[in-house]
Design an enzyme around this catalytic site. Structure first.
Site, short mmCIF file in Angstrom:
data_model
loop_
_atom_site.label_atom_id
_atom_site.label_comp_id
_atom_site.label_asym_id
_atom_site.label_seq_id
_atom_site.Cartn_x
_atom_site.Cartn_y
_atom_site.Cartn_z
N ASN A 1 0.81 -1.23 0.00
CA ASN A 1 0.00 0.00 0.00
C ASN A 1 0.84 1.27 0.00
O ASN A 1 0.38 2.32 -0.41
CB ASN A 1 -0.95 0.00 1.20
N CYS B 1 -2.41 4.34 8.34
CA CYS B 1 -2.78 3.63 9.55
C CYS B 1 -1.82 3.95 10.69
O CYS B 1 -2.16 3.82 11.84
CB CYS B 1 -2.78 2.14 9.27
N1 PMP Z 1 -3.65 -4.29 4.90
C1 PMP Z 1 -3.26 -3.28 4.09
C2 PMP Z 1 -2.31 -3.58 2.98
C3 PMP Z 1 -3.75 -1.98 4.29
O1 PMP Z 1 -3.36 -0.98 3.49
C4 PMP Z 1 -4.65 -1.74 5.36
C5 PMP Z 1 -5.17 -0.33 5.62
N2 PMP Z 1 -5.92 0.17 4.57
C6 PMP Z 1 -5.04 -2.83 6.16
C7 PMP Z 1 -4.50 -4.08 5.91
C8 PMP Z 1 -5.99 -2.65 7.31
O2 PMP Z 1 -7.23 -2.24 6.85
P1 PMP Z 1 -8.39 -1.82 7.89
O3 PMP Z 1 -7.80 -0.73 8.73
O4 PMP Z 1 -9.48 -1.36 7.01
O5 PMP Z 1 -8.76 -3.01 8.69
#
Ligand code: PMP
Length: 383
Positions: free
Chosen positions: A152, A325
């Site tokens: 990401n 995050c």
């Molecule tokens: N895995 C990846 C690669 C992410 O980019 C993200 C955050 N978008 C997550 C897991 C966790 O997602 P969430 O906070 O929606 O649970």
């Protein structure tokens, strides 16, 4: 002033077609999907239809391989802890790439505190997993190996088919976090021989608060959320009908539009990369070609990513400095450190992730804002 949103790895607006499809389930409801009266059975039907649509997006062998969760974090936790705990006789070793999301790394670290052995596998300077190191480090006791489909923060797409061959040669299970890749590039879990795959609803323009885990037929997991036994006993709790129906519809739309939309966004990304790399001491992070079509990530020497983000916001352009995050901390991103950047280099990062609302006409405005921002911040920098 026109707003230009370029942070589609962190949050996506729900597709209006998805909203239209699913809003009735929020407004009117269709009953608790576990209830036996006709009202409840209608709810169950909604869930099963959504399961089929999600299964099709990743070419799962059966819709029964899909378990709905509250999002990617929960899917990653269920995949890792659920598989490790249920298959404890197989071994207690865990592996992950060094650029995994914290929702993969942290469950593994938690298991490590409880007697499991956990190590990360390094990546090269473009973010591609070191396959020789993977092969050398796996043993018959390695129960779960987790490698993301694409990253990401730097957009690099991993060679999942080759990784799955290596993992399976040693008899372990491969978990793949496809949060960043799903809906952007085609995913075929059967062809790639993936055992467990994480999906997030919002990352494919579906409602937030919903996700899914693909579990290959025959792979056994222990529930990490025991209760009423919904979702094959793997994920208890009354189902989020609105979220699930919306995620299903988002998956159906993504499957239909993936080729066309990734070609459109790929052209914008390529032009953005060419224009932004004209700036002095600017560098692309991640792989130059093996990268997500909507993803352009950079670093600039002698400036801070947070200042770039705030300056770009003054142009009504929203960008990211790395992982949304963990942006609460000012620590440099573990992903950028893992690809070999020094702390001061990792601090100057900017990530642009494109989506439906972006167009080729926005490029001059974006590149002008980036150029002016970098010049202004360098003018102020003591470095
Ligand atoms: N895995 C990846 C690669 C992410 O980019 C993200 C955050 N978008 C997550 C897991 C966790 O997602 P969430 O906070 O929606 O649970």
């Amino acid at each position: 002033m026109e707003n230009i949103y370029l942070d589609h790895a962190a949050w996506l607006p729900v597709d209006t077609r998805v909203l239209k499809f699913a809003e009735g389930f929020l407004k009117n409801g269709v009953g608790n999907a576990s209830a036996l009266y006709s009202f409840g059975l209608a709810g169950k039907k909604v869930i099963e239809e959504a399961r089929e649509k999600v299964a099709k997006l990743i070419n799962a062998e059966s819709e029964n391989c899909i378990v709905f969760t509250s999002g990617a974090t929960e899917s990653n936790n269920l995949a890792i802890k659920g598989t490790a705990l249920r298959n404890i006789k197989k071994g207690k070793k865990l592996k992950a790439s060094s650029i995994e999301h914290i929702s993969v790394l942290n469950p593994m670290k938690e298991l490590q505190k409880n007697g499991y052995e956990f190590n990360t596998i390094s990546v090269d300077s473009t973010g591609i997993l070191n396959l020789d190191e993977l092969e050398r480090s796996l043993t018959k006791e390695t129960v779960v190996t987790s490698v993301m489909y694409a990253n990401n923060e730097i957009g690099t797409i991993e060679p999942i088919r080759e990784i799955s061959e290596i993992v399976h040669k040693k008899g372990g299970y491969l978990h793949v976090d496809a949060t960043a890749a799903a809906g952007r590039i085609p995913i075929d879990v059967q062809n790639d021989r993936i055992d467990l795959l994480t999906l997030s609803s919002n990352d494919i323009y579906g409602p937030q608060g919903t996700g899914a885990l693909y579990i290959k037929k025959g792979v056994k997991l222990q529930s990490v959320l025991p209760g009423g036994g919904q979702e094959r006993g793997l994920r208890s709790g009354t189902e989020n009908l609105f979220g699930i129906a919306g995620m299903g519809e988002a998956a159906r739309i993504a499957k239909n539009e993936i080729a066309q939309e990734s070609e459109r966004l790929g052209k914008i990304r390529d032009k953005l990369i060419i224009e932004i790399l004209r700036i002095d001491e600017s560098f692309l992070t991640g792989h130059p070609t093996q990268r997500l079509p909507h993803h352009a990530s950079f670093r600039f020497s002698r400036i801070e990513g947070e200042s770039i983000l705030l300056n770009m916001d003054m142009y009504n352009i929203q960008v990211s400095t790395g992982s949304a995050c963990s942006s609460k901390t000012l620590e440099p991103s573990h992903v950028l450190l893992a690809i070999g950047l020094k702390h001061e280099e990792a601090h100057g990062s900017m990530v642009l992730t494109l989506g439906h609302s972006n167009s080729i006409e926005q490029i001059p405005k974006i590149t002008k804002a980036v150029k002016e921002t970098v010049e202004r911040l360098r003018g102020l920098s003591p470095l």
